[in-house]
Each structure stands twice: as C-alpha cells, then as structure tokens.
Design an enzyme around this catalytic site. Structure first.
Site, PDB file in Angstrom:
ATOM      1  N   TRP A 209      33.213 -17.614  15.717  1.00 33.05           N
ATOM      2  CA  TRP A 209      32.543 -18.249  16.866  1.00 33.05           C
ATOM      3  C   TRP A 209      33.444 -19.272  17.528  1.00 33.05           C
ATOM      4  CZ3 TRP A 209      29.074 -15.094  18.286  1.00 33.05           C
ATOM      5  CH2 TRP A 209      28.384 -14.343  17.331  1.00 33.05           C
TER       6      TRP A 209
ATOM      7  N   ASP B 240      29.268 -26.556  18.569  1.00 30.70           N
ATOM      8  CA  ASP B 240      28.382 -25.404  18.427  1.00 30.70           C
ATOM      9  C   ASP B 240      27.638 -25.586  17.100  1.00 30.70           C
ATOM     10  OD1 ASP B 240      27.157 -23.005  17.937  1.00 30.70           O
ATOM     11  OD2 ASP B 240      28.951 -21.775  18.197  1.00 30.70           O
TER      12      ASP B 240
ATOM     13  N   LYS C 207      18.028 -19.300  14.765  1.00 30.65           N
ATOM     14  CA  LYS C 207      18.216 -19.489  13.318  1.00 30.65           C
ATOM     15  C   LYS C 207      17.248 -20.569  12.817  1.00 30.65           C
ATOM     16  CE  LYS C 207      22.863 -18.236  14.430  1.00 30.65           C
ATOM     17  NZ  LYS C 207      22.970 -16.842  14.009  1.00 30.65           N
TER      18      LYS C 207
HETATM   19  C1  LIG Z   1      27.789 -20.435  15.029  1.00 34.34           C
HETATM   20  C2  LIG Z   1      27.347 -19.451  16.078  1.00 34.34           C
HETATM   21  N1  LIG Z   1      27.688 -19.655  17.352  1.00 34.34           N
HETATM   22  C3  LIG Z   1      27.321 -18.815  18.329  1.00 34.34           C
HETATM   23  C4  LIG Z   1      26.575 -17.700  18.055  1.00 34.34           C
HETATM   24  C5  LIG Z   1      26.188 -16.789  19.185  1.00 34.34           C
HETATM   25  O1  LIG Z   1      24.916 -17.110  19.596  1.00 34.34           O
HETATM   26  P1  LIG Z   1      24.170 -16.354  20.775  1.00 34.34           P
HETATM   27  O2  LIG Z   1      23.911 -14.976  20.292  1.00 34.34           O
HETATM   28  O3  LIG Z   1      22.925 -17.174  20.983  1.00 34.34           O
HETATM   29  O4  LIG Z   1      25.055 -16.379  21.972  1.00 34.34           O
HETATM   30  C6  LIG Z   1      26.176 -17.438  16.747  1.00 34.34           C
HETATM   31  C7  LIG Z   1      25.363 -16.244  16.442  1.00 34.34           C
HETATM   32  O5  LIG Z   1      25.115 -15.863  15.345  1.00 34.34           O
HETATM   33  C8  LIG Z   1      26.579 -18.333  15.738  1.00 34.34           C
HETATM   34  O6  LIG Z   1      26.233 -18.122  14.456  1.00 34.34           O
END
Ligand SMILES: Cc1ncc(COP(=O)(O)O)c(C=O)c1O
Length: 361
Positions: free
Chosen positions: A103, A172, A196
C-alpha cells in the site's frame, strides 16, 4: 437464526454482531420515518444527526479537539494516494515516504504520477517488507512524511510513529484506525478505508488538521479538494449514507460497549499475544513478520509446506473459521483480528491450530 462463521477476513471484514443486529432491526423503518436509512435524503434531519454523530464520536474517540476536520469521501483509501500529494504538496518542498509494503508502494506510485518531488527516505523492501524501519533521516524541509500505520498484507505495524518534528505526518491508517489511542497532533492527514475497523466498503474516513487546508491549491477539481468536503461537512454531494450510518453504530459500540480505545487496545493486545504466543511455541507454524514489527491486526504465518497450508485452510473453513488465506500476492495464511473479533474467537482459532498440528505435525 443465521448461521455465522468466525470471520478472519482482511477487509471487508467482521463487524460487531450487535451492530449488524441493530441494522437488521431498523432496516425497514429508520427511527419512525417509515423508510430505510438507504431511502432517506442525505439532507434530512435524521441523516444529518447520524453524520454528525459519526463525526463527533470520531473526535471523542481519537481526542481530536477542535484542530481537526473529519470527513467522509468516496473512492476508498486509494483515492488519497493521489489526493494527499495533490492537496498537501508545498512548492519547493519534497514529499517524503517510508515504504513498508504494497500500500505504501501504491501511494508512492501515485505521487510520482503527479510529477511531485518524491523521496523514499526508508524502505523495508530488501527484506520483503517483513519489518518497520527504525532509523532514517527526517528532513525538516519536507511537505509531509507519509507512512502506512499497519501493513495489512505483510502483517507489520508501526508500534510508535516516527518523530518528524514540524513536518506533518500523512498516514494511511486503513487497517488499524480505532484499534488503539495515539497522539493526533503530529498528523496533518489521516485516511482510512472504512471496510476493516469502521464499517462497510464505500467511503474513506479522512481526518485533516485545519492548518493543512491552507495548502489546498485553488485549481484542483472540486471533488479532489479536501476543502470541498470540510466546508460542506461531507455533504457537497451525496455521501455514502449507509456506510456513514454503519460507522456511527460501530463507533457507538466502541464508546459504549468497549469503553473507548484504551480498552480496545488492551483487548487487541490480548488477542495478538494469544495468537503470536501460540505460533512461537508451536515449532510448526512460523510468523512471517519480525517480532518487534508485528501487527496487532493482521497475523501472517506459514506452515511447513504449501500443501499443508492448503489442507489447513480447507479444514479451517469446514470448522467455521473463514478468511484465513494470505493475500494473493504473498500466499501463506493470515488471521485478521480487527476490533470486532473477540478473545474467544481467537482462542477458537488457536484450538483449531493446535488440533491440526497434532494431526499433521
Ligand atoms: C493499508 C491499506 N491501504 C489502502 C487499502 C486500499 O483501500 P481501498 O480499497 O479502500 O482503496 C487497503 C486495502 O486493503 C489497505 O489495507
């Protein structure tokens, strides 16, 4: 009675049963309106109360005071990989990132697409993202320092956040928001996909320090400016009403049933200690993250062979333990033990793991 399993999915993920039951009970008639929450206007008194409830509960739970806005923005956490650099980059001041996994890598990629001056000041990539970097230079000239607080795929988590002085942290927090208390003051921006620890998919929670809003360039499209959402209390356009409604219920559960984030952290630590403790003692299962970087939310582990992993996952599923497969990019196993998973459910998993080992080990 619905037949439910123990749900270790990484996201969308388990939500507190009492919240799901309340949603069911009031789904056809929301607070005497004769309509479902998904049928009423986002400008109705009932919805505005719900939205304000979610904002106020977030502020109380995270002890945000008046220095922060809380907004809900559709597009998931991934949109903020772009919105953060678009909105918060200062002229002549680089954007610093720490790369701790998939991520973070995606966040870095988007900032580069925007032709920003991106610097990766630390990374754990050379060891397959199995740890959180400990020492790195922090330059006071950066626009911000971006981190991923919990790495959902690799199962690592910042135990303490980096000290960046006057440089605001941009974080994030998708997979560990509301799992523990922390000092919000060093953070200029926090964003988290809802699916989550907060509610269903369809929106991100965005927490932005008020001084950051002075940075937002005038020439961005309205839907890509943080100020559009902070000025209009997330009601510039139709927000993800059902998501926000559920988040409000989850946050109420956190406040009133759990008793706040200090208690939540205690429970989360207890769950993680039970599971990691068992894995370490087993001599059969092997944790993949370095011990001092282990996540309290996503416990990643391997078995002695891929064949045994396949068998383990199939038998776990038959035993009513779901969502234990590792991310498709890394394989292995992962138990996501977010807020809604209880201590007893982790014990059930450990009992199953012990039985499996006895049989196969
Ligand atoms: C730490 C983290 N950041 C970003 C995301 C992506 O999130 P989204 O699907 O809401 O864009 C995730 C998805 O699992 C994640 O675990």
């Amino acid at each position: 009675m619905a037949k439910r399993i123990v749900n270790f999915n990484p996201g969308p993920a388990a939500l507190p049963l009492s919240v799901l039951e309340q949603i069911r009970d009031e789904f056809l008639d929301y607070r005497g309106t004769g309509m479902s929450i998904i049928e009423i206007s986002h400008r109705s008194k009932q919805f505005e109360e719900t939205l304000n409830g979610a904002v106020q509960r977030t502020k109380r739970l995270l002890d945000l005071g008046d220095d922060f806005h809380v907004a809900f923005i559709q597009g998931g956490a991934s949109l903020h990989f772009s919105m953060a650099p678009m909105n918060l980059a200062l002229e002549g001041k680089p954007l610093d990132y720490i790369n701790t996994g998939t991520w973070s890598t995606k966040a870095i990629k988007e900032a580069k697409i925007l032709s920003k001056d991106v610097r990766v000041i630390a990374s754990s990539e050379e060891k397959d993202f199995s740890y959180i970097p400990k020492s790195f230079p922090v330059d006071g000239n950066a626009s911000y320092l971006h981190i991923t607080s919990n790495n959902t795929i690799k199962g690592t988590q910042w135990a303490d956040f980096p000290k960046a002085g006057q440089v605001p942290l941009a974080c994030d927090m998708s997979s560990d928001i509301m799992s523990r208390p922390f000092d919000p003051k060093p953070f200029g921006l926090i964003y988290a996909g809802a699916q989550k620890n907060l509610g269903p998919a369809g929106s991100a929670m965005v927490i932005i320090r008020k001084d950051m809003l002075d940075r937002v360039p005038a020439n961005l499209p309205s839907m890509l400016k943080y100020t559009t959402f902070t000025k209009e209390n997330s009601l510039y356009n139709t927000p993800a009403c059902f998501v926000i409604y559920t988040i409000n219920l989850v946050l109420r559960w956190l406040e009133e049933t759990v008793g706040g984030l200090r208690n939540m952290e205690k429970i989360n630590r207890e769950k993680a200690d039970i599971l990691y403790g068992f894995i370490d003692r087993s001599g059969f299962y092997r944790g993949t993250a370095e011990k001092d970087s282990r996540s309290l939310m996503n416990v990643t582990f391997r078995l002695p062979s891929e064949e045994l992993e396949k068998k383990f996952l199939a038998e776990a599923s038959n035993a009513g333990l779901g969502g234990l497969k590792g991310h498709r990019s890394v394989g292995g196993c992962r138990a996501s033990i977010y807020n809604a998973i209880g201590v007893d459910e982790v014990r059930k998993l450990v009992d199953f793991m012990a039985d499996f080992q006895k049989k196969e080990g």
